[in-house]
Design a protein around this motif. Structure first.
Motif, PDB file in Angstrom:
ATOM      1  N   THR A  13     -40.743  21.421 -11.590  1.00  0.00           N
ATOM      2  CA  THR A  13     -39.486  21.426 -12.352  1.00  0.00           C
ATOM      3  C   THR A  13     -38.537  22.506 -11.830  1.00  0.00           C
ATOM      4  O   THR A  13     -37.345  22.262 -11.633  1.00  0.00           O
ATOM      5  N   LEU A  14     -39.061  23.710 -11.579  1.00  0.00           N
ATOM      6  CA  LEU A  14     -38.215  24.819 -11.105  1.00  0.00           C
ATOM      7  C   LEU A  14     -37.672  24.548  -9.699  1.00  0.00           C
ATOM      8  O   LEU A  14     -36.518  24.855  -9.404  1.00  0.00           O
ATOM      9  N   TYR A  15     -38.507  23.982  -8.835  1.00  0.00           N
ATOM     10  CA  TYR A  15     -38.019  23.632  -7.497  1.00  0.00           C
ATOM     11  C   TYR A  15     -36.931  22.567  -7.587  1.00  0.00           C
ATOM     12  O   TYR A  15     -35.911  22.650  -6.915  1.00  0.00           O
ATOM     13  N   GLY A  16     -37.158  21.571  -8.435  1.00  0.00           N
ATOM     14  CA  GLY A  16     -36.210  20.461  -8.543  1.00  0.00           C
ATOM     15  C   GLY A  16     -34.892  20.869  -9.161  1.00  0.00           C
ATOM     16  O   GLY A  16     -33.824  20.423  -8.729  1.00  0.00           O
ATOM     17  N   ASP A  17     -34.943  21.747 -10.160  1.00  0.00           N
ATOM     18  CA  ASP A  17     -33.719  22.086 -10.894  1.00  0.00           C
ATOM     19  C   ASP A  17     -33.009  23.327 -10.359  1.00  0.00           C
ATOM     20  O   ASP A  17     -31.813  23.491 -10.582  1.00  0.00           O
ATOM     21  N   VAL A  19     -34.589  25.908  -7.330  1.00  0.00           N
ATOM     22  CA  VAL A  19     -34.874  26.423  -5.981  1.00  0.00           C
ATOM     23  C   VAL A  19     -34.249  25.571  -4.876  1.00  0.00           C
ATOM     24  O   VAL A  19     -33.727  26.101  -3.899  1.00  0.00           O
ATOM     25  N   ARG A  20     -34.255  24.248  -5.038  1.00  0.00           N
ATOM     26  CA  ARG A  20     -33.722  23.395  -3.958  1.00  0.00           C
ATOM     27  C   ARG A  20     -32.218  23.593  -3.748  1.00  0.00           C
ATOM     28  O   ARG A  20     -31.670  23.252  -2.710  1.00  0.00           O
ATOM     29  N   HIS A  21     -31.533  24.166  -4.753  1.00  0.00           N
ATOM     30  CA  HIS A  21     -30.095  24.435  -4.597  1.00  0.00           C
ATOM     31  C   HIS A  21     -29.852  25.802  -3.956  1.00  0.00           C
ATOM     32  O   HIS A  21     -28.719  26.202  -3.748  1.00  0.00           O
ATOM     33  N   LEU A  71     -39.886  24.166   0.363  1.00  0.00           N
ATOM     34  CA  LEU A  71     -40.224  22.747   0.268  1.00  0.00           C
ATOM     35  C   LEU A  71     -40.395  22.161   1.668  1.00  0.00           C
ATOM     36  O   LEU A  71     -39.619  22.473   2.570  1.00  0.00           O
ATOM     37  N   THR A  72     -41.399  21.314   1.856  1.00  0.00           N
ATOM     38  CA  THR A  72     -41.562  20.578   3.118  1.00  0.00           C
ATOM     39  C   THR A  72     -40.582  19.401   3.087  1.00  0.00           C
ATOM     40  O   THR A  72     -39.929  19.157   2.066  1.00  0.00           O
TER      41      THR A  72
END
Length: 273
Positions: A13-17, A19-21, A71-72
């Motif tokens: 959830t944290l990566y999706g919401d 970290v990826r930004h 993220l890969t």
């Protein structure tokens, strides 16, 4: 503090919401600090991120004596797909065709078969009969990624076809998915979260909610709503039952998320490295 959420799932959830930004990479120390807000200890965070690394979602990199996790390509693709579905505002358009995936995976690769089933359900496929899965959505890209990931090109056949009967396409839908059960879950979500939304809207207007609290509430909201990706096949409007609640739930989710997001992001940025 809220420990009702599984650590690995919360990291997704944290990566999706968030970290990826921010370049899709985060220092493990920041991740530990963020997850502490939900009651997860350092040990469980390290164990979960290590498992995600083994599964190919993230990769680690040392900078000095610090470990960073990014993220890969597989992880980025999954987050992108999940995000499109979570923040969608309407049902997908339908070209009238069905995609059919049939596999014949040998018995000695049973574990692989179980993994594939989970992936197909997550992508929105429905099980029509033994080893035969269908979806009205154009998921060619996801299929090719999945086939390459598991190395199963020799065992999979994929078609795009029109349905010629013997009954209405909605009967086909009923065979593959229990949309009444999904609708019931949407109903529960709306009941619980519309109440929370009005309370928090009031508190935020009065300035009575901290950034940290907004961060926890926002991530928990996404986390709960993300569960629908595993049960809602994201069907086109023509194939949905009457009085479908998915769109109302999506509107509530987006409004509530917009309410919490600015303060939640401010908290994240203070902790992020």
């Amino acid at each position: 503090m809220d420990k009702q959420f599984n650590t690995r799932s919360m990291i997704f959830t944290l990566y999706g919401d968030y970290v990826r930004h921010y370049g899709s990479v985060i220092w493990i120390g920041s991740l530990i600090k963020l997850l502490k807000e939900f009651g997860h200890n350092e040990q469980s965070v390290r164990a979960a991120i290590s498992r995600m690394s083994k599964q190919g979602w993230v990769k680690s990199e040392k900078r000095g004596n610090k470990s960073y996790y990014s993220l890969t390509e597989q992880g980025k693709a999954r987050m992108e797909e999940a995000s499109k579905r979570i923040y969608k505002s309407e049902s997908p358009k339908w070209d009238g065709n069905w995609r059919i995936l049939v596999y014949n995976i040998p018995e000695n690769k049973r574990r692989l078969r179980d993994e594939l089933r989970k992936e197909l359900v997550w992508s929105g496929f429905g099980n029509l009969s033994n080893s035969c899965w269908i979806t009205p959505n154009p998921l060619e890209e996801q299929i090719h990624r999945m086939v390459d990931k598991y190395g199963i090109r020799d065992y999979v056949t994929y078609f795009s076809a029109s349905y010629e009967g013997m009954s209405h396409p909605k009967t086909l839908v009923d065979k593959c998915w229990d949309l009444n059960e999904v609708n019931e879950k949407y109903s529960q979500f709306i009941k619980e979260y519309s109440e929370k939304y009005y309370i928090d809207q009031n508190l935020i207007q009065k300035g009575e909610v901290s950034d940290g609290t907004c961060f926890v509430k926002c991530a928990s909201l996404v986390h709960q709503y993300r569960k629908f990706l595993f049960i809602d096949p994201n069907l086109p409007e023509e194939l949905l039952p009457d009085r479908w609640l998915g769109n109302s739930a999506a509107t509530l989710f987006n409004d509530y998320h917009d309410l919490l997001q600015p303060r939640a992001t401010r908290f994240f940025e203070n902790v992020f490295e």
